[in-house]
Design a protein around this motif. Structure first.
Motif, PDB file in Angstrom:
ATOM      1  N   LYS A  18      22.862 -38.560 -33.948  1.00 42.41           N
ATOM      2  CA  LYS A  18      22.839 -38.818 -32.452  1.00 42.41           C
ATOM      3  C   LYS A  18      22.828 -37.780 -31.672  1.00 42.41           C
ATOM      4  O   LYS A  18      22.104 -37.689 -30.473  1.00 42.41           O
ATOM      5  CB  LYS A  18      24.321 -39.756 -32.266  1.00 42.41           C
ATOM      6  CG  LYS A  18      24.393 -40.453 -30.863  1.00 42.41           C
ATOM      7  CD  LYS A  18      25.463 -41.268 -30.921  1.00 42.41           C
ATOM      8  CE  LYS A  18      25.653 -41.827 -29.360  1.00 42.41           C
ATOM      9  NZ  LYS A  18      26.692 -42.497 -29.204  1.00 42.41           N
ATOM     10  N   ASP A  40       9.730 -38.285 -34.901  1.00 46.52           N
ATOM     11  CA  ASP A  40      10.804 -37.743 -35.946  1.00 46.52           C
ATOM     12  C   ASP A  40      10.581 -38.409 -37.164  1.00 46.52           C
ATOM     13  O   ASP A  40      10.059 -39.521 -37.043  1.00 46.52           O
ATOM     14  CB  ASP A  40      12.287 -37.735 -35.507  1.00 46.52           C
ATOM     15  CG  ASP A  40      12.611 -36.859 -34.406  1.00 46.52           C
ATOM     16  OD1 ASP A  40      12.041 -35.784 -34.186  1.00 46.52           O
ATOM     17  OD2 ASP A  40      13.447 -37.421 -33.447  1.00 46.52           O
ATOM     18  N   ALA A  57      15.608 -35.844 -26.892  1.00 46.90           N
ATOM     19  CA  ALA A  57      14.630 -36.719 -26.518  1.00 46.90           C
ATOM     20  C   ALA A  57      13.746 -36.381 -25.538  1.00 46.90           C
ATOM     21  O   ALA A  57      12.711 -37.002 -25.628  1.00 46.90           O
ATOM     22  CB  ALA A  57      15.759 -37.758 -25.886  1.00 46.90           C
ATOM     23  N   GLN A  91      19.269 -36.887 -31.340  1.00 44.76           N
ATOM     24  CA  GLN A  91      18.303 -37.461 -30.869  1.00 44.76           C
ATOM     25  C   GLN A  91      18.491 -37.391 -29.232  1.00 44.76           C
ATOM     26  O   GLN A  91      17.669 -37.244 -28.402  1.00 44.76           O
ATOM     27  CB  GLN A  91      18.614 -38.865 -31.239  1.00 44.76           C
ATOM     28  CG  GLN A  91      17.978 -39.145 -32.758  1.00 44.76           C
ATOM     29  CD  GLN A  91      18.572 -40.436 -33.352  1.00 44.76           C
ATOM     30  OE1 GLN A  91      19.340 -41.156 -32.624  1.00 44.76           O
ATOM     31  NE2 GLN A  91      17.839 -40.804 -34.516  1.00 44.76           N
TER      32      GLN A  91
END
Length: 201
Positions: A97, A111, A104, A100
């Motif tokens: 997380k 990915d 982003a 990401q």
């Protein structure tokens, strides 16, 4: 290095400044005039063919823009980890997380599900570049701007080389690195020099 204290000489300088000399020296490896001073066939002694040098130079910037973004991604990820408040919690953050969210806005390629940069990215937490991986990118900007002076004056210009030795190599961390760079180059680093070197602009 000519400093009095070991803690301020040699490679004991800011992270971006420690990379400047080695990255600068790599530029000569693509200069035909330099290559012709030593690059010879080990058996015949024949000089490196001009066609091979041309191919070497032509391939230098292959995927240059992609590699720039890739390095910037690493820098952003490094900073993301070092600004995580949840790192202090017992369980810690969700690694995927964090990645990401941090990456982003700068994804170039999709990915691979389940892959994770952080668990294999040694520089994030070790080796002197923690929360400073971006310094590699700034070092590239410094070396491109510095080498542009050698290009202007000639890659073998003794005065430019002496100035680099005097103002950069010999001083270590005894003075502010920005001041030392300005003494050598005559101005603050120009990041455009890197984009020109890579033929991005």
């Amino acid at each position: 290095a000519e400093g009095r204290y070991p803690s301020l000489t040699g490679t004991n300088v800011a992270r971006d400044f420690v990379e400047l000399p080695s990255q600068l020296m790599e530029n000569w490896g693509f200069e035909p005039a330099w290559l012709h001073t030593f690059a010879r066939h080990w058996k015949t002694g024949e000089a490196i063919p001009d066609a091979l040098v041309e191919r070497l130079v032509a391939a230098r910037n292959y995927h240059a823009a992609y590699f720039q973004v890739r390095q910037l991604r690493f820098g952003l990820l490094d900073l993301a980890w070092h600004t995580q408040r949840t790192l202090r919690q017992a369980q810690g953050p969700d690694v995927l997380k964090v990645e990401q969210e941090a990456l982003a806005e700068c994804a170039v390629l999709p990915d691979i599900p389940g892959s994770c940069i952080s668990t294999a990215f040694h520089h994030i937490f070790d080796g002197g570049y923690s929360a400073g991986y971006y310094s590699y990118k700034w070092a590239e900007a410094l070396e491109a701007d510095a080498f542009s002076l050698f290009r202007e004056r000639g890659i073998f210009d003794p005065a430019t080389a002496a100035s680099f030795r005097e103002n950069i190599l010999s001083k270590g961390g005894s003075e502010d690195e920005a001041l030392l760079y300005r003494r050598f180059r005559g101005h603050d680093p120009d990041p455009q020099a890197l984009l020109k070197k890579l033929e991005i602009i």
